[in-house]
Design a protein around this motif. Structure first.
Motif, PDB file in Angstrom:
ATOM      1  N   LEU A 105      33.197  52.207  39.157  1.00 44.00           N
ATOM      2  CA  LEU A 105      33.498  50.786  38.945  1.00 44.00           C
ATOM      3  C   LEU A 105      34.993  50.511  39.028  1.00 44.00           C
ATOM      4  N   LEU A 106      35.782  51.328  38.357  1.00 45.36           N
ATOM      5  CA  LEU A 106      37.232  51.122  38.357  1.00 45.36           C
ATOM      6  C   LEU A 106      37.828  51.336  39.748  1.00 45.36           C
ATOM      7  N   LEU A 107      37.408  52.408  40.408  1.00 45.10           N
ATOM      8  CA  LEU A 107      37.941  52.701  41.732  1.00 45.10           C
ATOM      9  C   LEU A 107      37.527  51.639  42.747  1.00 45.10           C
ATOM     10  N   SER A 108      36.289  51.210  42.703  1.00 44.55           N
ATOM     11  CA  SER A 108      35.826  50.175  43.630  1.00 44.55           C
ATOM     12  C   SER A 108      36.588  48.876  43.418  1.00 44.55           C
ATOM     13  N   ALA A 109      36.816  48.523  42.163  1.00 46.32           N
ATOM     14  CA  ALA A 109      37.593  47.308  41.869  1.00 46.32           C
ATOM     15  C   ALA A 109      39.024  47.455  42.388  1.00 46.32           C
ATOM     16  N   TRP A 110      39.640  48.624  42.172  1.00 46.65           N
ATOM     17  CA  TRP A 110      40.995  48.860  42.659  1.00 46.65           C
ATOM     18  C   TRP A 110      41.057  48.764  44.185  1.00 46.65           C
ATOM     19  N   LEU A 111      40.123  49.417  44.869  1.00 48.66           N
ATOM     20  CA  LEU A 111      40.111  49.386  46.336  1.00 48.66           C
ATOM     21  C   LEU A 111      39.927  47.957  46.853  1.00 48.66           C
ATOM     22  N   SER A 112      39.055  47.197  46.217  1.00 46.75           N
ATOM     23  CA  SER A 112      38.837  45.806  46.628  1.00 46.75           C
ATOM     24  C   SER A 112      40.115  44.993  46.454  1.00 46.75           C
ATOM     25  N   PHE A 113      40.781  45.182  45.327  1.00 43.26           N
ATOM     26  CA  PHE A 113      42.051  44.487  45.076  1.00 43.26           C
ATOM     27  C   PHE A 113      43.106  44.900  46.094  1.00 43.26           C
ATOM     28  N   MET A 114      43.221  46.199  46.334  1.00 48.17           N
ATOM     29  CA  MET A 114      44.233  46.713  47.256  1.00 48.17           C
ATOM     30  C   MET A 114      44.015  46.159  48.668  1.00 48.17           C
ATOM     31  N   LEU A 115      42.777  46.169  49.132  1.00 46.80           N
ATOM     32  CA  LEU A 115      42.499  45.654  50.477  1.00 46.80           C
ATOM     33  C   LEU A 115      42.682  44.136  50.544  1.00 46.80           C
ATOM     34  N   HIS A 116      42.444  43.469  49.437  1.00 43.36           N
ATOM     35  CA  HIS A 116      42.722  42.031  49.368  1.00 43.36           C
ATOM     36  C   HIS A 116      44.216  41.777  49.557  1.00 43.36           C
ATOM     37  N   ILE A 117      45.039  42.574  48.905  1.00 48.58           N
ATOM     38  CA  ILE A 117      46.499  42.424  49.001  1.00 48.58           C
ATOM     39  C   ILE A 117      46.991  42.808  50.403  1.00 48.58           C
ATOM     40  N   VAL A 118      46.570  43.948  50.898  1.00 49.73           N
ATOM     41  CA  VAL A 118      47.099  44.481  52.158  1.00 49.73           C
ATOM     42  C   VAL A 118      46.563  43.746  53.389  1.00 49.73           C
TER      43      VAL A 118
END
Length: 160
Positions: A105-118
């Motif tokens: 859950l934490l990693l998926s949320a982080w990856l989603s946020f990161m790809l949203h930013i990048v």
């Protein structure tokens, strides 16, 4: 004070190298919107060899992320991932599946946020797309490794 035996340091080095090599070798499915890191099967080891495994996953992830397409934010993710793995280990002491789910859950949320930013992707659409992929690599594969090691007694042999 944490005490690492020589074989723990060797294990961490071998696992870090294995993680980096497998992630880079499977580049097309290990980064961005295709994010099924086969190397994440090694997460299953944190419940047997916590410190060497977490160190190895951090270092291997750091090396792999340095070669990835996202850049500095992905390198930062390697450090954030250590916290996720530690939380998974703590929760996993009571329930392995719950520990793996916390990391997922934490990693998926982080990856989603990161790809949203990048990549300026819609964060919810990215999450819907990534969560099932990361579930495969960060819950199913590590659980299979965990069960196999436990069933065949590899853990006891190493701890001696």
């Amino acid at each position: 004070m944490v005490h690492l035996r020589s074989k723990d340091i060797a294990l961490a080095g071998i696992l870090a190298a294995l993680y980096a090599v497998v992630t880079i070798a499977t580049y097309p499915i290990s980064y961005l919107l295709w994010n099924v890191r086969v190397s994440d099967i090694l997460i299953g080891l944190i419940f047997f060899y916590p410190l060497p495994s977490i160190l190895a996953l951090w270092l291997g992830g750091l090396i792999a992320n340095m070669t990835g397409p996202v850049g500095p934010l992905d390198v930062l993710g390697s450090f954030i991932g250590v916290l996720f793995l530690y939380l998974a280990y703590i929760v996993g002491k009571r329930n392995i599946v719950a520990g793996l789910l916390v990391n997922w859950l934490l990693l998926s949320a982080w990856l989603s946020f990161m790809l949203h930013i990048v990549l300026s992707l819609d964060i919810m659409a990215t999450a819907v797309y990534l969560f099932p992929q990361v579930f495969i690599s960060d819950v199913i594969l590590p659980f299979i490794l965990y069960k196999a090691l436990k069933k065949y007694g590899f853990v006891e042999a190493w701890k001696k």
